[in-house]
Scaffold this motif. Structure first.
Motif, mmCIF file in Angstrom:
data_model
loop_
_atom_site.group_PDB
_atom_site.id
_atom_site.type_symbol
_atom_site.label_atom_id
_atom_site.label_comp_id
_atom_site.label_asym_id
_atom_site.label_seq_id
_atom_site.Cartn_x
_atom_site.Cartn_y
_atom_site.Cartn_z
ATOM 1 N N GLY A 149 0.825 -1.199 0.000
ATOM 2 C CA GLY A 149 0.000 0.000 0.000
ATOM 3 C C GLY A 149 0.859 1.248 0.000
ATOM 4 O O GLY A 149 1.799 1.387 -0.794
ATOM 5 N N ALA A 150 0.571 2.163 0.912
ATOM 6 C CA ALA A 150 1.296 3.432 0.978
ATOM 7 C C ALA A 150 2.756 3.260 1.366
ATOM 8 O O ALA A 150 3.559 4.192 1.214
ATOM 9 N N ASP A 151 3.132 2.076 1.862
ATOM 10 C CA ASP A 151 4.519 1.819 2.253
ATOM 11 C C ASP A 151 5.366 1.253 1.123
ATOM 12 O O ASP A 151 6.524 0.890 1.345
ATOM 13 N N GLY A 152 4.826 1.155 -0.074
ATOM 14 C CA GLY A 152 5.612 0.715 -1.212
ATOM 15 C C GLY A 152 5.517 -0.772 -1.452
ATOM 16 O O GLY A 152 4.431 -1.345 -1.492
ATOM 17 N N ALA A 153 6.653 -1.423 -1.598
ATOM 18 C CA ALA A 153 6.688 -2.849 -1.906
ATOM 19 C C ALA A 153 8.000 -3.440 -1.427
ATOM 20 O O ALA A 153 8.984 -2.722 -1.215
ATOM 21 N N LEU A 154 8.022 -4.757 -1.254
ATOM 22 C CA LEU A 154 9.257 -5.439 -0.872
ATOM 23 C C LEU A 154 9.452 -6.697 -1.708
ATOM 24 O O LEU A 154 8.500 -7.264 -2.226
#
Length: 297
Positions: A228-233
């Motif tokens: 979400g708003a924290d990007g991706a890993l």
């Protein structure tokens, strides 16, 4: 979360870009409202759109926009909505010669209620995708560099995945809320969002990175989570995790955002880019989609 991750190989030859995409094609009706209605409540929507969709079709179009040579394996009904879907895919540069047109049933449909930050979806099954998967020949798989799929882990889909593994084609899987472990073992990309990952068997619902590492080791492949708003890993099978942030936006409609992300990541992978660049490519594609209504550019 940091570290150097080397994407698990064998994989595609850098620069190759012929992709076979398997999964659903449907027609979407999307209604935008500030919030979802309560029981017996009427909420006035402020926008709506009706357009072709479906996770596999959206990803195929996204891959074509990324410069890949894409062939879709799917199914539509022999009806007006099916023809709209095929015309849209063709106009977007997707080869639809392996899309089955079923004269006996209708094109699948999805009704989406979108509040910007969330969505609710109701789907209506139509044309039989498994029949389209059954028709895929060995030559169709040998002719591509990569196979991407999304769908139920059925025997016809498993057969195509088996062919891809047999002929050394790289594979990516959109888990889409399902446990796809039975088809996912081996090098490749496993794509899911953080909420889906938290519901997997043995997941740590409070530690997305730990869940991604566990499944990457278990599958001997790469696990990619959108946050979400924290990007991706991106977690590789050796245990390292790369996190890529994203810029904050006010989403208009999240429909198709994950499909666009998948297309960007797979395209980067086919170009031989490192995980961080693949994630950035996917996040950029997703932002383009979620800041408007509908999954199309």
């Amino acid at each position: 979360m940091s570290g150097v991750v080397t994407a698990t190989r064998p994989g595609p030859v850098p620069g190759s870009g012929k992709v076979l995409v398997l999964g659903g094609t449907n027609f979407d009706v999307i209604v935008r409202a500030e919030r979802f209605p309560e029981e017996h409540e009427k909420v006035r929507g402020n926008a709506y759109t009706a357009l072709p969709g479906g996770s596999a079709a959206n990803t195929a179009l996204g891959l074509a926009r990324q410069g890949c040579d894409v062939r879709l394996v799917s199914a539509v009904g022999d009806d007006a909505l099916g023809r709209l879907c095929l015309d849209d895919l063709g106009a977007g540069g997707v080869d639809t010669s392996l899309v089955r047109v079923d004269a006996a049933t209708r094109t699948s449909m999805a009704i989406v209620l979108s509040s910007g930050t969330g969505k609710r979806m109701m789907t209506f099954p139509g044309a039989d995708r498994d029949a389209a998967f059954d028709a895929v020949a060995e030559a169709d798989v040998r002719d591509v560099d990569h196979v991407h799929f999304v769908g139920e882990p059925t025997a016809p889909l498993a057969r195509v995945v088996g062919l891809a593994r047999r002929y050394g084609r790289s594979v990516s899987i959109e888990w889409n809320g399902r446990d796809m472990s039975g088809l996912a073992a081996g090098p490749g990309l496993n794509l899911m969002n953080v909420d889906e990952a938290a519901r997997l068997p043995g997941a740590d619902p409070d530690d997305a990175a730990a869940t991604a590492r566990r499944y990457a080791r278990q599958l001997s492949g790469n696990v990619i989570l959108t946050l979400g708003a924290d990007g991706a890993l991106w977690a590789g099978p050796s245990g390292e995790v790369v996190h890529e942030p994203t810029r904050a936006v006010d989403p208009v409609d999240r429909t198709g955002g994950g499909d666009a992300f998948d297309a960007g990541v797979v395209a980067g992978w086919l170009l031989g880019e490192p995980p961080s660049a693949c994630l950035r490519r996917g996040l950029t594609a997703a932002l383009h989609v979620i800041t408007k209504i509908g999954a199309h550019p």
